[in-house]
Design a protein around this motif. Structure first.
Motif, PDB file in Angstrom:
ATOM      1  N   GLY A  36      46.014 -83.764  75.741  1.00 20.67           N
ATOM      2  CA  GLY A  36      46.555 -84.492  76.887  1.00 20.67           C
ATOM      3  C   GLY A  36      46.060 -85.930  76.885  1.00 20.67           C
ATOM      4  N   ALA A  37      44.772 -86.099  76.532  1.00 18.95           N
ATOM      5  CA  ALA A  37      44.223 -87.455  76.422  1.00 18.95           C
ATOM      6  C   ALA A  37      44.923 -88.210  75.295  1.00 18.95           C
ATOM      7  CB  ALA A  37      42.718 -87.398  76.173  1.00 18.95           C
ATOM      8  N   LEU A  38      45.178 -87.517  74.183  1.00 18.56           N
ATOM      9  CA  LEU A  38      45.906 -88.151  73.076  1.00 18.56           C
ATOM     10  C   LEU A  38      47.305 -88.569  73.522  1.00 18.56           C
ATOM     11  CD1 LEU A  38      46.177 -88.947  70.074  1.00 18.56           C
ATOM     12  CD2 LEU A  38      46.932 -86.588  69.643  1.00 18.56           C
ATOM     13  N   LEU A  39      48.005 -87.681  74.219  1.00 19.14           N
ATOM     14  CA  LEU A  39      49.345 -88.003  74.720  1.00 19.14           C
ATOM     15  C   LEU A  39      49.293 -89.200  75.669  1.00 19.14           C
ATOM     16  CD1 LEU A  39      52.367 -87.498  75.095  1.00 19.14           C
ATOM     17  CD2 LEU A  39      51.777 -85.759  76.810  1.00 19.14           C
ATOM     18  N   GLY A  40      48.323 -89.197  76.576  1.00 23.33           N
ATOM     19  CA  GLY A  40      48.180 -90.309  77.516  1.00 23.33           C
ATOM     20  C   GLY A  40      47.945 -91.630  76.806  1.00 23.33           C
ATOM     21  N   PHE A  41      47.054 -91.632  75.817  1.00 23.63           N
ATOM     22  CA  PHE A  41      46.743 -92.876  75.105  1.00 23.63           C
ATOM     23  C   PHE A  41      47.917 -93.336  74.246  1.00 23.63           C
ATOM     24  CE2 PHE A  41      42.231 -91.502  75.845  1.00 23.63           C
ATOM     25  CZ  PHE A  41      41.982 -92.476  76.802  1.00 23.63           C
ATOM     26  N   LEU A  42      48.661 -92.406  73.641  1.00 20.09           N
ATOM     27  CA  LEU A  42      49.840 -92.801  72.865  1.00 20.09           C
ATOM     28  C   LEU A  42      50.931 -93.357  73.782  1.00 20.09           C
ATOM     29  CD1 LEU A  42      50.075 -89.914  70.229  1.00 20.09           C
ATOM     30  CD2 LEU A  42      49.377 -92.291  69.842  1.00 20.09           C
ATOM     31  N   SER A  43      51.083 -92.778  74.955  1.00 21.94           N
ATOM     32  CA  SER A  43      52.069 -93.272  75.921  1.00 21.94           C
ATOM     33  C   SER A  43      51.694 -94.667  76.410  1.00 21.94           C
ATOM     34  CB  SER A  43      52.178 -92.318  77.114  1.00 21.94           C
ATOM     35  OG  SER A  43      52.594 -91.042  76.696  1.00 21.94           O
ATOM     36  N   ILE A  44      50.407 -94.862  76.663  1.00 19.43           N
ATOM     37  CA  ILE A  44      49.927 -96.182  77.080  1.00 19.43           C
ATOM     38  C   ILE A  44      50.131 -97.190  75.950  1.00 19.43           C
ATOM     39  CG2 ILE A  44      47.854 -97.512  77.679  1.00 19.43           C
ATOM     40  CD1 ILE A  44      46.907 -94.922  79.201  1.00 19.43           C
ATOM     41  N   ALA A  45      49.852 -96.780  74.715  1.00 22.73           N
ATOM     42  CA  ALA A  45      50.047 -97.673  73.566  1.00 22.73           C
ATOM     43  C   ALA A  45      51.511 -98.087  73.452  1.00 22.73           C
ATOM     44  CB  ALA A  45      49.578 -96.991  72.276  1.00 22.73           C
ATOM     45  N   LEU A  46      52.432 -97.154  73.657  1.00 23.29           N
ATOM     46  CA  LEU A  46      53.851 -97.479  73.626  1.00 23.29           C
ATOM     47  C   LEU A  46      54.190 -98.491  74.719  1.00 23.29           C
ATOM     48  CD1 LEU A  46      56.748 -97.063  72.572  1.00 23.29           C
ATOM     49  CD2 LEU A  46      56.915 -95.086  74.123  1.00 23.29           C
ATOM     50  N   ALA A  47      53.657 -98.267  75.924  1.00 33.97           N
ATOM     51  CA  ALA A  47      53.913 -99.188  77.036  1.00 33.97           C
ATOM     52  C   ALA A  47      53.346-100.582  76.742  1.00 33.97           C
ATOM     53  CB  ALA A  47      53.323 -98.632  78.332  1.00 33.97           C
ATOM     54  N   VAL A  48      52.178-100.629  76.150  1.00 36.56           N
ATOM     55  CA  VAL A  48      51.557-101.918  75.815  1.00 36.56           C
ATOM     56  C   VAL A  48      52.394-102.645  74.759  1.00 36.56           C
ATOM     57  CG1 VAL A  48      49.536-103.021  74.743  1.00 36.56           C
ATOM     58  CG2 VAL A  48      49.229-101.269  76.516  1.00 36.56           C
ATOM     59  N   VAL A  49      52.857-101.922  73.745  1.00 37.90           N
ATOM     60  CA  VAL A  49      53.700-102.539  72.709  1.00 37.90           C
ATOM     61  C   VAL A  49      54.974-103.092  73.343  1.00 37.90           C
ATOM     62  CG1 VAL A  49      55.148-102.034  70.684  1.00 37.90           C
ATOM     63  CG2 VAL A  49      52.780-101.221  70.768  1.00 37.90           C
ATOM     64  N   LEU A  50      55.594-102.326  74.232  1.00 36.64           N
ATOM     65  CA  LEU A  50      56.806-102.797  74.909  1.00 36.64           C
ATOM     66  C   LEU A  50      56.519-104.039  75.755  1.00 36.64           C
ATOM     67  CD1 LEU A  50      58.388 -99.396  75.971  1.00 36.64           C
ATOM     68  CD2 LEU A  50      59.186-100.933  74.172  1.00 36.64           C
ATOM     69  N   TYR A  51      55.362-104.055  76.409  1.00 36.50           N
ATOM     70  CA  TYR A  51      54.988-105.205  77.241  1.00 36.50           C
ATOM     71  C   TYR A  51      54.739-106.443  76.377  1.00 36.50           C
ATOM     72  CZ  TYR A  51      52.287-108.109  80.458  1.00 36.50           C
ATOM     73  OH  TYR A  51      51.823-109.151  81.218  1.00 36.50           O
ATOM     74  N   VAL A  52      53.975-106.274  75.312  1.00 32.70           N
ATOM     75  CA  VAL A  52      53.621-107.395  74.444  1.00 32.70           C
ATOM     76  C   VAL A  52      54.863-107.972  73.764  1.00 32.70           C
ATOM     77  CG1 VAL A  52      52.367-107.999  72.314  1.00 32.70           C
ATOM     78  CG2 VAL A  52      51.248-106.642  74.080  1.00 32.70           C
ATOM     79  N   THR A  53      55.832-107.128  73.462  1.00 26.33           N
ATOM     80  CA  THR A  53      57.055-107.595  72.797  1.00 26.33           C
ATOM     81  C   THR A  53      58.144-107.994  73.801  1.00 26.33           C
ATOM     82  OG1 THR A  53      57.905-105.339  72.607  1.00 26.33           O
ATOM     83  CG2 THR A  53      56.639-106.204  70.739  1.00 26.33           C
ATOM     84  N   ASN A  54      57.773-108.059  75.076  1.00 26.92           N
ATOM     85  CA  ASN A  54      58.721-108.403  76.145  1.00 26.92           C
ATOM     86  C   ASN A  54      59.950-107.494  76.170  1.00 26.92           C
ATOM     87  OD1 ASN A  54      57.264-110.530  77.321  1.00 26.92           O
ATOM     88  ND2 ASN A  54      58.004-111.953  75.769  1.00 26.92           N
ATOM     89  N   SER A  55      59.747-106.209  75.895  1.00 20.14           N
ATOM     90  CA  SER A  55      60.844-105.250  75.852  1.00 20.14           C
ATOM     91  C   SER A  55      60.842-104.287  77.031  1.00 20.14           C
ATOM     92  CB  SER A  55      60.762-104.441  74.553  1.00 20.14           C
ATOM     93  OG  SER A  55      60.792-105.289  73.442  1.00 20.14           O
ATOM     94  N   LEU A  56      59.895-104.437  77.953  1.00 20.68           N
ATOM     95  CA  LEU A  56      59.802-103.490  79.067  1.00 20.68           C
ATOM     96  C   LEU A  56      61.049-103.471  79.931  1.00 20.68           C
ATOM     97  CD1 LEU A  56      56.202-103.445  80.577  1.00 20.68           C
ATOM     98  CD2 LEU A  56      57.491-101.558  79.615  1.00 20.68           C
ATOM     99  N   LEU A  57      61.631-104.625  80.179  1.00 21.15           N
ATOM    100  CA  LEU A  57      62.831-104.686  81.019  1.00 21.15           C
ATOM    101  C   LEU A  57      64.086-104.266  80.259  1.00 21.15           C
ATOM    102  CD1 LEU A  57      62.264-107.940  83.086  1.00 21.15           C
ATOM    103  CD2 LEU A  57      62.350-105.599  83.944  1.00 21.15           C
TER     104      LEU A  57
END
Length: 176
Positions: free
Chosen positions: A16-37
């Motif tokens: 579950g911790a692994l899933l949480g950290f991978l999900s956060i990593a995906l969100a961070v990548v989307l944020y850094v690449t300006n792809s969240l919106l």
């Protein structure tokens, strides 16, 4: 002497911790690449595949630690536990993101929805648009989004756990 059954809770916590950290990593990548919106079905698919992979792998780890046997109830416990822990971690990050890191992000979401409404429904009155955006704003609140993230994670975690549990289950013939 009977071998001790592995703990579904420990495996759920670890993966579950692994899933949480991978999900956060995906969100961070989307944020850094300006792809969240600009999220699309590919982004959703990647998130779903991450969840699918971590849950199935966690169930396989449990099965291997249990001598190659796993009941459906254990598969559900492991899978739902992984989904719950991952969902909580993702929701905590999402809440921090929306309240501390990028507190104006909700306004950006609402503005993007306004633009999409104007484009898709050009005959919509200003009053109708404001009413729709007011409702959207209520669902865009950080605690609502985080709650929806946890509930959605549990729902999809259950579906994944049930299907993979039915595929991976193997009863121990020496157990009564």
């Amino acid at each position: 002497m009977e071998a001790q059954k592995p703990s579904t809770g420990q495996i759920a916590l670890t993966y579950g911790a692994l899933l949480g950290f991978l999900s956060i990593a995906l969100a961070v990548v989307l944020y850094v690449t300006n792809s969240l919106l600009d999220q699309n079905w590919i982004t959703a698919l990647v998130g779903f595949l991450i969840m699918l992979g971590v849950i199935v792998y966690g169930q396989q780890v449990f099965k291997k630690a249990n001598g190659g046997f796993m009941e459906l109830k254990d598969a559900l416990k492991v899978g739902l536990g992984i989904a719950l822990i991952g969902g909580i971690l993702g929701a905590v990050y999402n809440y921090i993101f929306l309240t501390v890191i990028e507190p104006d992000f909700i306004n950006l979401i609402i503005e993007k929805q306004r633009e999409a409404m104007i484009e898709s429904q050009p005959n919509m009155t200003e009053a109708q648009m404001n009413q729709a955006l007011e409702l959207a704003g209520k669902f865009a609140r950080p605690w609502v989004q985080s709650s929806i993230q946890i509930i959605g994670g549990i729902f999809f975690g259950f579906i994944i756990s049930l299907i993979s549990g039915l595929i991976l289950k193997k009863s121990n013939p020496h157990q009564y």
